[in-house]
Every structure is written in structure tokens, then in C-alpha cells.
Design a protein around this motif. Structure first.
Motif, PDB file in Angstrom:
ATOM      1  N   PHE A  39       0.889  -1.158   0.000  1.00 11.54           N
ATOM      2  CA  PHE A  39       0.000   0.000   0.000  1.00 11.54           C
ATOM      3  C   PHE A  39       0.926   1.207   0.000  1.00 11.54           C
ATOM      4  CE2 PHE A  39      -3.020   3.047   1.857  1.00 11.54           C
ATOM      5  CZ  PHE A  39      -4.114   2.816   1.037  1.00 11.54           C
ATOM      6  N   CYS A  40       0.883   1.998  -1.085  1.00 16.12           N
ATOM      7  CA  CYS A  40       1.902   3.024  -1.298  1.00 16.12           C
ATOM      8  C   CYS A  40       1.300   4.417  -1.432  1.00 16.12           C
ATOM      9  CB  CYS A  40       2.689   2.712  -2.571  1.00 16.12           C
ATOM     10  SG  CYS A  40       3.483   1.089  -2.560  1.00 16.12           S
ATOM     11  N   PHE A  41       2.114   5.406  -1.128  1.00 14.41           N
ATOM     12  CA  PHE A  41       1.770   6.804  -1.295  1.00 14.41           C
ATOM     13  C   PHE A  41       2.855   7.469  -2.123  1.00 14.41           C
ATOM     14  CE2 PHE A  41      -0.458   5.587   2.504  1.00 14.41           C
ATOM     15  CZ  PHE A  41      -1.657   6.270   2.422  1.00 14.41           C
ATOM     16  N   LYS A  42       2.456   8.299  -3.091  1.00 14.40           N
ATOM     17  CA  LYS A  42       3.382   9.083  -3.915  1.00 14.40           C
ATOM     18  C   LYS A  42       3.173  10.546  -3.558  1.00 14.40           C
ATOM     19  CE  LYS A  42       5.687   9.680  -8.048  1.00 14.40           C
ATOM     20  NZ  LYS A  42       7.096   9.645  -7.825  1.00 14.40           N
ATOM     21  N   ASN A  43       4.238  11.259  -3.270  1.00 17.80           N
ATOM     22  CA  ASN A  43       4.173  12.661  -2.858  1.00 17.80           C
ATOM     23  C   ASN A  43       4.429  13.576  -4.055  1.00 17.80           C
ATOM     24  OD1 ASN A  43       4.346  15.159  -1.676  1.00 17.80           O
ATOM     25  ND2 ASN A  43       6.151  14.698  -0.454  1.00 17.80           N
ATOM     26  N   LYS A  44       3.391  14.275  -4.511  1.00 17.39           N
ATOM     27  CA  LYS A  44       3.528  15.260  -5.593  1.00 17.39           C
ATOM     28  C   LYS A  44       3.427  16.685  -5.050  1.00 17.39           C
ATOM     29  CE  LYS A  44       3.843  12.881  -9.427  1.00 17.39           C
ATOM     30  NZ  LYS A  44       4.924  13.116 -10.345  1.00 17.39           N
ATOM     31  N   MET A  45       3.601  16.849  -3.756  1.00 17.42           N
ATOM     32  CA  MET A  45       3.566  18.164  -3.120  1.00 17.42           C
ATOM     33  C   MET A  45       4.923  18.843  -3.317  1.00 17.42           C
ATOM     34  SD  MET A  45       0.525  18.323  -1.633  1.00 17.42           S
ATOM     35  CE  MET A  45       0.632  19.463  -0.270  1.00 17.42           C
ATOM     36  N   ASP A  46       4.992  20.117  -2.920  1.00 15.04           N
ATOM     37  CA  ASP A  46       6.234  20.866  -3.034  1.00 15.04           C
ATOM     38  C   ASP A  46       7.151  20.690  -1.825  1.00 15.04           C
ATOM     39  OD1 ASP A  46       5.557  21.922  -5.528  1.00 15.04           O
ATOM     40  OD2 ASP A  46       4.480  23.605  -4.651  1.00 15.04           O
ATOM     41  N   VAL A  67       7.114   8.919   6.221  1.00 11.46           N
ATOM     42  CA  VAL A  67       7.635  10.240   5.878  1.00 11.46           C
ATOM     43  C   VAL A  67       8.089  10.154   4.425  1.00 11.46           C
ATOM     44  CG1 VAL A  67       9.358  11.997   6.376  1.00 11.46           C
ATOM     45  CG2 VAL A  67       8.323  10.693   8.252  1.00 11.46           C
ATOM     46  N   ILE A  68       7.492  11.004   3.581  1.00  7.73           N
ATOM     47  CA  ILE A  68       7.721  10.896   2.141  1.00  7.73           C
ATOM     48  C   ILE A  68       8.281  12.211   1.611  1.00  7.73           C
ATOM     49  CG2 ILE A  68       6.679  10.256  -0.061  1.00  7.73           C
ATOM     50  CD1 ILE A  68       4.305   9.157   1.699  1.00  7.73           C
ATOM     51  N   GLN A  69       9.481  12.145   1.059  1.00 12.60           N
ATOM     52  CA  GLN A  69      10.117  13.324   0.491  1.00 12.60           C
ATOM     53  C   GLN A  69       9.393  13.743  -0.798  1.00 12.60           C
ATOM     54  OE1 GLN A  69      12.520  14.914   2.175  1.00 12.60           O
ATOM     55  NE2 GLN A  69      12.416  13.325   3.733  1.00 12.60           N
ATOM     56  N   LYS A  70       9.612  14.980  -1.204  1.00  5.99           N
ATOM     57  CA  LYS A  70       9.035  15.523  -2.442  1.00  5.99           C
ATOM     58  C   LYS A  70       9.389  14.619  -3.627  1.00  5.99           C
ATOM     59  CE  LYS A  70       9.603  19.506  -5.443  1.00  5.99           C
ATOM     60  NZ  LYS A  70      10.300  20.764  -5.656  1.00  5.99           N
ATOM     61  N   ASP A  71       8.383  14.296  -4.460  1.00  7.73           N
ATOM     62  CA  ASP A  71       8.529  13.463  -5.658  1.00  7.73           C
ATOM     63  C   ASP A  71       9.024  12.050  -5.361  1.00  7.73           C
ATOM     64  OD1 ASP A  71       7.591  15.357  -7.504  1.00  7.73           O
ATOM     65  OD2 ASP A  71       9.564  16.301  -7.606  1.00  7.73           O
ATOM     66  N   GLU A  72       8.786  11.559  -4.162  1.00  9.00           N
ATOM     67  CA  GLU A  72       9.189  10.199  -3.805  1.00  9.00           C
ATOM     68  C   GLU A  72       7.956   9.359  -3.495  1.00  9.00           C
ATOM     69  OE1 GLU A  72      12.335   8.861  -3.766  1.00  9.00           O
ATOM     70  OE2 GLU A  72      13.036  10.751  -4.590  1.00  9.00           O
ATOM     71  N   LYS A  73       8.182   8.068  -3.322  1.00  6.78           N
ATOM     72  CA  LYS A  73       7.118   7.119  -3.007  1.00  6.78           C
ATOM     73  C   LYS A  73       7.565   6.263  -1.838  1.00  6.78           C
ATOM     74  CE  LYS A  73       6.500   3.205  -5.406  1.00  6.78           C
ATOM     75  NZ  LYS A  73       6.180   2.278  -6.495  1.00  6.78           N
ATOM     76  N   GLU A  74       6.652   6.000  -0.910  1.00  5.32           N
ATOM     77  CA  GLU A  74       6.913   5.110   0.216  1.00  5.32           C
ATOM     78  C   GLU A  74       5.768   4.109   0.312  1.00  5.32           C
ATOM     79  OE1 GLU A  74       9.526   4.883   2.314  1.00  5.32           O
ATOM     80  OE2 GLU A  74      10.576   6.578   1.434  1.00  5.32           O
ATOM     81  N   CYS A  75       6.085   2.900   0.753  1.00  9.07           N
ATOM     82  CA  CYS A  75       5.090   1.832   0.836  1.00  9.07           C
ATOM     83  C   CYS A  75       5.134   1.164   2.202  1.00  9.07           C
ATOM     84  CB  CYS A  75       5.360   0.766  -0.225  1.00  9.07           C
ATOM     85  SG  CYS A  75       5.278   1.367  -1.912  1.00  9.07           S
ATOM     86  N   THR A  76       4.018   0.582   2.553  1.00  9.62           N
ATOM     87  CA  THR A  76       3.967  -0.330   3.681  1.00  9.62           C
ATOM     88  C   THR A  76       3.573  -1.683   3.092  1.00  9.62           C
ATOM     89  OG1 THR A  76       3.026  -0.772   5.856  1.00  9.62           O
ATOM     90  CG2 THR A  76       1.594   0.344   4.279  1.00  9.62           C
ATOM     91  N   PHE A  77       4.145  -2.746   3.613  1.00 10.59           N
ATOM     92  CA  PHE A  77       3.973  -4.065   3.013  1.00 10.59           C
ATOM     93  C   PHE A  77       3.206  -4.996   3.939  1.00 10.59           C
ATOM     94  CE2 PHE A  77       7.725  -2.107   1.186  1.00 10.59           C
ATOM     95  CZ  PHE A  77       7.432  -2.191  -0.161  1.00 10.59           C
ATOM     96  N   ASN A  78       2.494  -5.951   3.326  1.00 12.62           N
ATOM     97  CA  ASN A  78       1.698  -6.931   4.066  1.00 12.62           C
ATOM     98  C   ASN A  78       0.752  -6.262   5.053  1.00 12.62           C
ATOM     99  OD1 ASN A  78       2.857  -9.195   2.745  1.00 12.62           O
ATOM    100  ND2 ASN A  78       4.652  -8.988   4.060  1.00 12.62           N
ATOM    101  N   LEU A  79       0.062  -5.237   4.582  1.00 16.24           N
ATOM    102  CA  LEU A  79      -0.889  -4.494   5.397  1.00 16.24           C
ATOM    103  C   LEU A  79      -2.199  -5.274   5.485  1.00 16.24           C
ATOM    104  CD1 LEU A  79      -1.173  -1.696   6.823  1.00 16.24           C
ATOM    105  CD2 LEU A  79      -2.273  -0.892   4.741  1.00 16.24           C
ATOM    106  N   PRO A  80      -2.699  -5.527   6.701  1.00 13.14           N
ATOM    107  CA  PRO A  80      -3.974  -6.235   6.822  1.00 13.14           C
ATOM    108  C   PRO A  80      -5.106  -5.465   6.132  1.00 13.14           C
ATOM    109  CG  PRO A  80      -2.838  -6.191   8.928  1.00 13.14           C
ATOM    110  CD  PRO A  80      -2.080  -5.273   8.001  1.00 13.14           C
ATOM    111  N   LYS A  81      -5.976  -6.203   5.445  1.00 14.06           N
ATOM    112  CA  LYS A  81      -7.120  -5.586   4.779  1.00 14.06           C
ATOM    113  C   LYS A  81      -8.076  -5.040   5.825  1.00 14.06           C
ATOM    114  CE  LYS A  81      -7.067  -8.498   0.662  1.00 14.06           C
ATOM    115  NZ  LYS A  81      -7.822  -9.490  -0.133  1.00 14.06           N
ATOM    116  N   GLY A  82      -8.707  -3.909   5.497  1.00 13.69           N
ATOM    117  CA  GLY A  82      -9.673  -3.309   6.406  1.00 13.69           C
ATOM    118  C   GLY A  82      -9.832  -1.827   6.118  1.00 13.69           C
ATOM    119  N   ILE A  83     -10.554  -1.148   6.983  1.00  7.50           N
ATOM    120  CA  ILE A  83     -10.793   0.291   6.826  1.00  7.50           C
ATOM    121  C   ILE A  83      -9.818   1.036   7.723  1.00  7.50           C
ATOM    122  CG2 ILE A  83     -12.459   2.149   7.139  1.00  7.50           C
ATOM    123  CD1 ILE A  83     -14.650   0.087   6.476  1.00  7.50           C
TER     124      ILE A  83
END
Length: 113
Positions: A39-46, A67-83
Motif C-alpha cells: 500500500f503506497c503513497f506518492k508525494n507530488k507536493m512541493d 515520511v515521504i520526500q518531495k517526488d518520492e514514493k513510500e510503501c507499507t507491506f503486508n498491510l492487513p485488509k480493512g478500513i
């Protein structure tokens, strides 16, 4: 058949052969799995951002902080499904965005300005 047509035909054959050897590249998700591979997040902020995830899955509290630097991507792995509730914090610690997300498959969320 012109040279261009021959070139296109050869290129098409090469691409199809490569794809046949490689596979279609999509991995079938197991619908019975209790976790998602990533489950990943990409940072397109300044600026850099912090993403906090909080979920309660089968009476277990799951907390993640990325913590995601500008124009970078960070992921968490094997995240349990849910809300999960999520909160996106700017470097000034001000909340930029918050909400809920149902994690049910591999996902890439892009945070835009």
C-alpha cells in the motif's frame, strides 16, 4: 511491403514475443488473502509530507507512519485488509488531508498539491 511496414511488423513481433516471455505483468491477487502485498503513497507536493495510517483489524490496532520526500514514493507491506483512517501532514505539521480508505488490494495513492 515497404520498409516502414516491414519495420512495424518486426517491431510488433518483437513486442509480442517479449510480452509472451515476460507475462502480462499483472499478478493476480488472492481474494482470500488477509493482507495486501503493498500500500503506497506518492508525494507530488512541493515539500515532504507525513502520512499516518490507523486501523483496527480484528481487535488489533494497526499504526503506520510514512515520511515521504518531495517526488518520492513510500510503501507499507503486508498491510492487513480493512478500513483505515489516514492523515496527511505537511512539514509544518498542519493537516493537509484526512479521511478513511478501505484497503482491499494493492494501491498507490498520489497526494497532489
Amino acid at each position: 511491403m515497404s520498409g516502414l511496414d516491414k519495420g512495424l511488423a518486426i517491431g510488433n513481433i518483437l513486442v509480442q514475443g517479449y510480452m509472451a516471455l515476460k507475462g502480462n505483468g499483472t499478478k493476480q491477487a488472492d481474494p482470500n488473502a488477509k493482507t495486501v502485498d503493498s500500500f503506497c503513497f506518492k508525494n507530488k507536493m512541493d515539500e515532504k509530507i507525513t502520512v499516518k495510517l490507523l486501523g483496527k483489524i480484528e481487535d488489533e490496532e494497526i499504526k503506520k507512519e510514512l515520511v515521504i520526500q518531495k517526488d518520492e514514493k513510500e510503501c507499507t507491506f503486508n498491510l492487513p485488509k480493512g478500513i483505515y483512517t489516514y492523515e496527511v501532514l505537511l512539514s509544518s505539521k498542519d493537516t493537509y488531508q484526512k479521511g478513511e480508505y478501505k484497503v482491499s488490494e494493492e494501491t498507490l495513492m498520489t497526494i497532489n498539491r
